[in-house]
Design an enzyme around this catalytic site. Structure first.
Site, PDB file in Angstrom:
ATOM      1  N   PHE A  27     -24.852   2.435 -84.980  1.00 17.89           N
ATOM      2  CA  PHE A  27     -24.942   3.452 -83.929  1.00 17.89           C
ATOM      3  C   PHE A  27     -23.570   4.111 -83.807  1.00 17.89           C
ATOM      4  O   PHE A  27     -22.672   3.600 -83.143  1.00 17.89           O
ATOM      5  CB  PHE A  27     -25.353   2.808 -82.605  1.00 17.89           C
ATOM      6  CG  PHE A  27     -25.963   3.751 -81.604  1.00 17.89           C
ATOM      7  CD1 PHE A  27     -27.320   3.730 -81.347  1.00 17.89           C
ATOM      8  CD2 PHE A  27     -25.175   4.665 -80.911  1.00 17.89           C
ATOM      9  CE1 PHE A  27     -27.888   4.601 -80.413  1.00 17.89           C
ATOM     10  CE2 PHE A  27     -25.728   5.534 -79.985  1.00 17.89           C
ATOM     11  CZ  PHE A  27     -27.092   5.502 -79.737  1.00 17.89           C
ATOM     12  N   ASP A  80     -21.056   4.065 -75.448  1.00 16.92           N
ATOM     13  CA  ASP A  80     -21.576   2.706 -75.535  1.00 16.92           C
ATOM     14  C   ASP A  80     -20.538   1.722 -76.068  1.00 16.92           C
ATOM     15  O   ASP A  80     -19.790   2.022 -76.993  1.00 16.92           O
ATOM     16  CB  ASP A  80     -22.805   2.739 -76.448  1.00 16.92           C
ATOM     17  CG  ASP A  80     -23.554   1.428 -76.480  1.00 16.92           C
ATOM     18  OD1 ASP A  80     -23.212   0.520 -75.702  1.00 16.92           O
ATOM     19  OD2 ASP A  80     -24.487   1.324 -77.276  1.00 16.92           O
ATOM     20  N   ASN A 129     -22.658  15.648 -78.719  1.00 13.87           N
ATOM     21  CA  ASN A 129     -22.312  14.466 -79.510  1.00 13.87           C
ATOM     22  C   ASN A 129     -23.071  14.486 -80.828  1.00 13.87           C
ATOM     23  O   ASN A 129     -24.247  14.868 -80.875  1.00 13.87           O
ATOM     24  CB  ASN A 129     -22.675  13.179 -78.761  1.00 13.87           C
ATOM     25  CG  ASN A 129     -21.864  12.972 -77.500  1.00 13.87           C
ATOM     26  OD1 ASN A 129     -20.685  12.635 -77.553  1.00 13.87           O
ATOM     27  ND2 ASN A 129     -22.482  13.177 -76.347  1.00 13.87           N
ATOM     28  N   PHE A 329     -30.061  12.296 -74.601  1.00 13.33           N
ATOM     29  CA  PHE A 329     -30.027  10.883 -74.949  1.00 13.33           C
ATOM     30  C   PHE A 329     -30.609  10.634 -76.337  1.00 13.33           C
ATOM     31  O   PHE A 329     -31.766  10.980 -76.605  1.00 13.33           O
ATOM     32  CB  PHE A 329     -30.806  10.068 -73.915  1.00 13.33           C
ATOM     33  CG  PHE A 329     -30.136   9.999 -72.574  1.00 13.33           C
ATOM     34  CD1 PHE A 329     -29.446   8.863 -72.178  1.00 13.33           C
ATOM     35  CD2 PHE A 329     -30.170  11.082 -71.709  1.00 13.33           C
ATOM     36  CE1 PHE A 329     -28.820   8.798 -70.942  1.00 13.33           C
ATOM     37  CE2 PHE A 329     -29.551  11.039 -70.471  1.00 13.33           C
ATOM     38  CZ  PHE A 329     -28.870   9.892 -70.086  1.00 13.33           C
TER      39      PHE A 329
END
Length: 349
Positions: A27, A80, A129, A329
């Site tokens: 990720f 994250d 992003n 998201f």
């Protein structure tokens, strides 16, 4: 209130499962501010590569290194902990002398570059992003492949991800308790998290109900439409429906859904009646948002991942790349592809 896992799918519930975030390297997030440092000013923009560190922890460590108060270090968005992420931090350090930030050391963290900047980096002040995700142990390659093709054309629901609502839905539960008891909440962070969770949950509910209609992209009288990538909106009228529908089909315009709060929601007539009915049962949360003077706003109902590409490493492993605008998201994209498994299936990006 519909639980996040039970929200309506645009492409139907995925037929297969897969593992998301088997390790942090699966990720990868690269923050895109949309601008370059000024090269002068009382602030310093610092681009950080981190693995296994949350944003606030790194910001506090940077403040300690620079011998300034933690509140003097800001960032555009939380990233994250269980991921490999590049993001910018901003430290207020007046004076002509530039600190040697190459000496900043923190396990799992590396300074990539830094430069002077005139303005403080504020929360939300980013363009978007770029994501690189690896899904492992995919049980149905054909289904995922077709869904990726469909997403290129039809997008995905622009849901707020489960992380917006806290671990186990704790932020939404806090908002619900607050709404029921009317007890003052002094903690500013709790207030912010809970109000955000309440409004996000209501938005998700409106979108989920709209998705149950035959065509989610069908413009109805009174819809609030916005130019793609813009924040302002205008109201659709019956006389314009055919032309507006063409522009929506061409992805020039986006149909929006309400972020409920105080003031007018933005829709009118048929569209407004639909939105009000979709959240009619959530009177306490709506009253909380009005009482706390959270202004109503709009958000695009659908999300179109940009620069979407993918590469199958083998029949059960796929690498997926895409770019999302700020506030969207990645897990809401993955949700339309597979039923995720793993400890970090719903951790924040």
């Amino acid at each position: 209130m519909i639980e996040f896992d039970n929200l309506t799918y645009l492409h139907g519930k995925p037929q297969g499962t897969g593992l998301l975030k088997a390790n942090p390297e699966d990720f990868v997030v690269v923050e895109d501010l949309g601008f370059e440092p000024d090269g002068e000013g009382e602030h310093i923009l610092v681009r950080i590569l981190k693995n296994g560190c949350n944003t606030r922890f790194v910001a506090d460590a940077l403040a300690k290194f620079l011998k300034i108060h933690a509140r003097e270090v800001s960032f555009a968005g939380q990233k994250d902990k269980h991921a490999v992420t590049e993001q910018w931090l901003c430290a207020r350090v007046p004076g002509k002398e530039m600190p040697d930030l190459s000496a900043f050391q923190l396990e799992g963290c590396q300074v990539l570059e830094y430069a002077r900047h005139k303005r403080k980096l504020r929360l939300g002040a980013l363009k978007g992003n770029a994501f690189t995700l690896v899904l492992r142990e995919v049980s149905n390659r054909d289904d995922v492949e077709q869904r990726l093709i469909d997403i290129c054309v039809k997008g995905v629901p622009n849901y707020f991800g489960a992380q917006r609502f806290g671990i186990g839905g704790s932020n939404l539960q806090g908002a619900q308790r607050w709404a029921q008891t009317n007890t003052p909440v002094r903690d500013r962070n709790k207030r912010s998290f809970w109000l955000s969770a309440a409004r996000s949950a209501l938005f998700n509910q409106i979108v989920a109900e709209r998705l149950k209609k035959a065509d989610v992209n069908q413009v109805v009288d009174g819809d609030a439409l916005q130019l793609a990538g813009r924040g302002s909106w205008f109201v659709a009228t019956t006389e314009e429906l055919a032309e507006l529908q063409r522009r929506v089909n061409d992805k020039e315009l986006m149909i929006t859904a309400a972020l409920p709060g105080s003031g007018e929601w933005g829709t009118q007539r048929e569209a407004l009646a639909f939105e009000k009915a979709a959240v009619a049962a959530e009177t306490e949360l709506q009253a909380l948002l009005v009482r706390e003077k959270v202004e109503a706003a709009r958000r695009a109902m659908l999300l179109y991942p940009q620069q979407l590409s993918w590469n199958w490493w083998d029949d059960v492993t796929v690498e997926i790349r895409f770019w999302l605008p700020a506030g969207s998201f990645a897990t809401s994209v993955v949700r339309e592809l597979i039923n995720t498994t793993g400890d970090y299936a719903h951790i924040a990006e």
